[in-house]
Design a protein around this motif. Structure first.
Motif, short mmCIF file in Angstrom:
data_model
loop_
_atom_site.label_atom_id
_atom_site.label_comp_id
_atom_site.label_asym_id
_atom_site.label_seq_id
_atom_site.Cartn_x
_atom_site.Cartn_y
_atom_site.Cartn_z
N ASP A 1 -0.83 -4.48 -10.45
CA ASP A 1 -0.20 -3.81 -9.80
C ASP A 1 -1.52 -3.54 -8.28
N ARG A 2 -2.71 -3.56 -8.17
CA ARG A 2 -4.10 -3.71 -8.09
C ARG A 2 -4.13 -5.07 -7.27
N SER A 3 -3.58 -6.04 -8.05
CA SER A 3 -3.59 -7.56 -6.37
C SER A 3 -4.84 -8.33 -7.35
N ALA B 1 0.25 -0.86 -0.14
CA ALA B 1 -0.16 0.31 -0.22
C ALA B 1 0.89 0.95 0.15
N PHE B 2 2.31 1.48 0.84
CA PHE B 2 2.79 2.42 1.21
C PHE B 2 4.23 2.44 0.31
N ARG B 3 4.40 2.02 -1.20
CA ARG B 3 5.05 1.48 -1.89
C ARG B 3 5.52 2.40 -3.29
N ASN B 4 4.40 3.54 -2.98
CA ASN B 4 4.70 4.60 -3.54
C ASN B 4 4.80 5.83 -3.39
N MET B 5 4.68 6.25 -1.68
CA MET B 5 4.31 7.42 -1.00
C MET B 5 6.15 7.01 -0.53
N GLU B 6 6.56 8.64 -0.33
CA GLU B 6 7.86 9.21 -0.02
C GLU B 6 8.01 9.22 1.57
N ARG B 7 6.72 9.74 2.10
CA ARG B 7 5.94 9.84 3.49
C ARG B 7 4.73 9.54 4.01
N SER C 1 -2.94 1.39 -2.69
CA SER C 1 -1.61 1.93 -3.14
C SER C 1 -1.99 2.95 -4.38
N ARG C 2 -3.76 3.00 -4.73
CA ARG C 2 -3.49 4.00 -5.88
C ARG C 2 -4.73 5.48 -5.15
N LYS C 3 -4.41 5.48 -4.51
CA LYS C 3 -4.86 6.45 -3.85
C LYS C 3 -4.86 7.43 -3.26
N ARG C 4 -5.06 8.94 -2.75
CA ARG C 4 -4.11 9.58 -2.31
C ARG C 4 -4.49 9.94 -1.00
N PRO C 5 -3.36 10.09 -0.25
CA PRO C 5 -3.69 9.74 0.94
C PRO C 5 -5.11 10.92 1.71
N ASN C 6 -5.87 11.50 0.48
CA ASN C 6 -6.84 12.75 1.52
C ASN C 6 -8.10 11.22 0.75
N GLU C 7 -7.61 10.39 0.30
CA GLU C 7 -8.90 9.32 -0.03
C GLU C 7 -9.04 8.15 0.57
N TRP C 8 -8.14 8.22 1.43
CA TRP C 8 -7.90 6.79 2.29
C TRP C 8 -9.76 7.00 2.90
N ASN C 9 -9.94 7.43 3.49
CA ASN C 9 -10.57 7.90 4.37
C ASN C 9 -12.11 7.36 4.12
N GLU C 10 -11.72 8.37 3.23
CA GLU C 10 -13.41 7.71 2.01
C GLU C 10 -13.59 6.61 1.65
N VAL C 11 -12.43 6.07 0.81
CA VAL C 11 -12.55 4.37 0.77
C VAL C 11 -12.94 3.37 2.34
N CYS C 12 -12.44 3.65 3.50
CA CYS C 12 -12.55 3.23 5.01
C CYS C 12 -14.09 2.78 4.45
N ALA C 13 -14.31 4.52 4.74
CA ALA C 13 -15.23 4.59 5.45
C ALA C 13 -16.64 3.28 4.23
#
Length: 670
Positions: A276-278, A147-153, A184-196
């Motif tokens: 890439d999306r498994s 999930a975090f392979r494309n993120m620097e931080r 892994s293909r979501k921007r950080p700000n989209e994580w909470n929306e996907v999680c919901a």
């Protein structure tokens, strides 16, 4: 539970180097809930790799009991490993084990099953290894790696959301990896929306593979949804040839040409994104290029269900045949009853991935071919004809399918393409591989949309002037090649030229200057008696990455690096080499694979120095006459695979210890 990794673990064991060297024979068969013992026996025999294509054709007609005896005789006295994957009933094993001899040679059988009673009741000698769920720590490690392979931080908020997700996955690896691929293909700000959205889909606060799939599928673009659903046309545990899949996706109309990319490249990009999306598993790559893939059986099940609900694909069975679905596929034996019933006037695509009937020669009843709207027809491995008569030719009815974009007639035992093939003016892919050589004139001049032509055309091949779309041409005689207007083949990527000594044909000297006009050529296969290769003729292949030679040349040109500056893979077949080829090959700076197949060597020693071969990953020798191979300590720093096979003589190996770990002797006395 499905998705825990039973098949993945069995396949990992099956393919390890230690296992390959320990067992003389290895076989694999998938069972599933609906099984036929005869199918299982045939899959094991094929996977053993000891029966030739001709032999396999002979044993197809054997009865089930005769196949048991045939397999038993092959394995008797041998140390073998057989994997029986996904058994649901004890009876499936009982019907198979008679063919597996207990010869006290250290042979092994691995069985995977979701049913504990099946595992523990197979045999009193059995060891049942229960696959456990992952711990939270293991789950988190798997998730964050993907999930975090494309993120620097990765901040604390993302970690918190990620840990809430994997907590709900309950340690199920398939669910974790699919969700990680989505995130892994979501921007950080989209994580909470996907999680919901994920929480809303949970049933009884527990994870289901279908829940994970629905969420991941919903997030796909429309083109990716079509590509994924189309994977349901392939049988369970089927290793999908990516080239074939790409051709099918294009002719189905799922791929649109990009301004900067050909449709084939767009389709390959989509498949890589599904990996890439498994949602899809990469099975085999060659120098980074995806060659084959596979879909997990659980994801395939939900894909089939969704495809059926959308009337997208109908998987045929003997109890139900759709009268409205435009795509139908057969995964089991083709027989008379099936052929007589399969008439769906709405059908646009029909694909067959089964086998012919077991006790008689299977055929396709020509009544089924009278479907005027067909665009895709894949009948690889079947005969054409009617009861009591099996002609070795393509039936006339196919000539009336004027809307065909794809015609798959591989391994049909046909000897020539009929004259009416020119009626199929919209044809984009013609796959006639695996048949006898086509010796007569084949006239394809009116097939102006043709992109991929696959077969063995040793007679005259007429493809006309309007061939700008052609990308694959395998294979053509040197005489027919000399008659083409090479400057028109601007998009040709894959070319094979084949001259057979067994066929009466005109042979002409191969003019390699003709290849200099093929600006996009990537793969070149030459199976010709002889030719001259020299940079003095200004013959250069700037885009060529793969070269396969089968000819009578005695030595390689000294300036191969100037002729093939981009070459990554080289296969030399049947050459009678008089000089050590390594000093020439080491100049090819991009070379990653070298295979000397069935070659003879007049010298005694080959040497690989520290200079050159910086990128070489695979080196394979199937060579006679070689007595000594010397590899210097710092040579080939990137090598990952080293194979040697000789006939009747010992090879003195002077190689670094680090390379001995990669050494895999094959049928050799050394």
């Amino acid at each position: 539970m499905g998705g825990l990794g039973k098949t993945a673990l069995a396949r990992k064991i099956y393919n390890t180097c230690d296992v390959k060297t320990r067992f003389e024979y290895r076989g694999w068969t998938s069972v599933s809930q609906e099984y036929k013992t005869r199918d299982m026996l045939m899959r094991i025999i094929r996977s053993l790799g000891v029966a030739s294509g001709e032999e396999l054709e002979k044993i197809r007609i054997l009865a089930e009991e005769e196949l048991e005896v045939y397999l038993h005789n092959i394995l008797e006295g041998k140390r073998y490993l057989v994997v029986v994957d996904d058994i649901w009933e004890k009876e499936a094993w009982e019907s198979l084990k008679r063919a597996l001899p207990c010869n006290h040679k250290g042979s092994r059988v691995i069985i995977t099953t979701r049913i504990r009673a099946v595992a523990e009741g197979v045999d009193e000698r059995v060891y049942a290894h229960k696959i456990r769920f992952l711990t939270f720590e293991e789950s988190w490690k798997l998730f964050e790696h993907k999930a975090f392979r494309n993120m620097e931080r990765v901040d604390e908020d993302l970690q918190k959301v990620g840990k809430e997700i994997i907590q709900k996955c309950g340690g199920l690896p398939l669910a974790i990896i699919v969700l990680a691929g989505l995130m892994s293909r979501k921007r950080p700000n989209e994580w909470n929306e996907v999680c919901a959205s994920f929480w809303r889909r949970l049933k009884d606060n527990s994870i289901h593979v279908s829940t994970v799939f629905d969420l991941s599928f919903k997030e796909l673009r429309h083109e990716l949804k079509l590509c994924f659903l189309y994977l349901s046309v392939f049988p369970e545990d089927y290793e999908i040839d990516v080239e074939k899949l790409i051709h099918l996706l294009i002719v189905e109309g799922f791929i649109q040409e990009d301004e900067e990319m050909l449709m084939e490249d767009v389709a390959r990009y989509y498949i890589e994104e599904l990996i890439d999306r498994s949602l899809v598993e990469a099975v085999r790559r060659d120098r980074g290029k995806l060659m084959s893939c596979r879909i997990h059986d659980l994801l395939r099940d939900v894909a089939i269900k969704k495809a059926k609900n959308l009337n997208f694909v109908n998987v045929y069975n003997e109890q139900h045949s759709s009268t409205t679905c435009r795509r139908e596929v057969v995964h089991h034996l083709m027989n008379d009853h099936l052929c007589d019933r399969r008439v769906n006037k709405q059908m646009r695509s029909f694909l067959f991935f089964g086998e012919r009937a077991g006790t008689s020669w299977g055929y396709v009843n020509t009544i089924y071919l009278k479907l005027k709207l067909l665009r895709v027809l894949n009948l690889g491995g079947l005969h054409f004809g009617s009861k009591g008569y099996i002609p070795l030719r393509v039936p006339d009815e196919i000539g009336e399918l004027i809307h065909l974009r794809y015609l798959g007639i591989a391994d049909n035992f046909i000897r020539n393409l009929p004259a009416f093939i020119f009626n199929l003016r919209f044809l984009q892919t013609l796959d006639a591989s695996g048949n006898d050589s086509f010796r007569k004139v084949t006239d394809l001049r009116k097939l102006t949309s043709l992109r991929h032509l696959i077969g063995r055309f040793v007679g005259d091949l007429l493809i006309g002037d309007i061939v700008v779309n052609l990308q694959t041409l395998r294979s053509i005689s040197s005489y027919s090649w000399s008659k083409l207007k090479h400057e028109l083949l601007i998009n040709l990527r894959d070319l094979e030229i084949y001259d057979s000594m067994w066929v009466d044909q005109i042979r002409v000297p191969l003019d390699l200057s003709s290849f200099s006009k093929l600006k996009n050529l990537r793969v070149l296969t030459l199976k010709v008696p002889t030719f001259k290769l020299s940079s003095e003729e200004a013959v250069q292949f700037p885009t060529l990455v793969e070269l396969r030679l089968r000819c009578d040349i005695k030595r390689l040109p000294k300036d191969m690096d100037l002729i093939f500056p981009s070459l990554e893979s080289l296969r030399l077949v049947g050459l009678h080499l008089e000089e050590d080829p390594m000093p020439v090959l080491k100049k090819l700076q991009r070379l990653e694979n070298v295979l000397l197949d069935s070659c003879d060597y007049s010298g005694v020693k080959m040497s690989i120095s520290e200079q050159g071969f910086g990128r070489l990953r695979k080196l394979v020798f199937y060579i006679d006459g070689l007595e000594e191979l010397q590899i210097e300590e710092e040579a080939m720093p990137s090598l990952m695979e080293l194979k040697l096979r000789t006939r009747g003589q010992q090879i003195n190996l002077i190689i670094p210890d680090r390379l001995r770990a990669f050494l895999e002797p094959l049928n050799t006395t050394s």
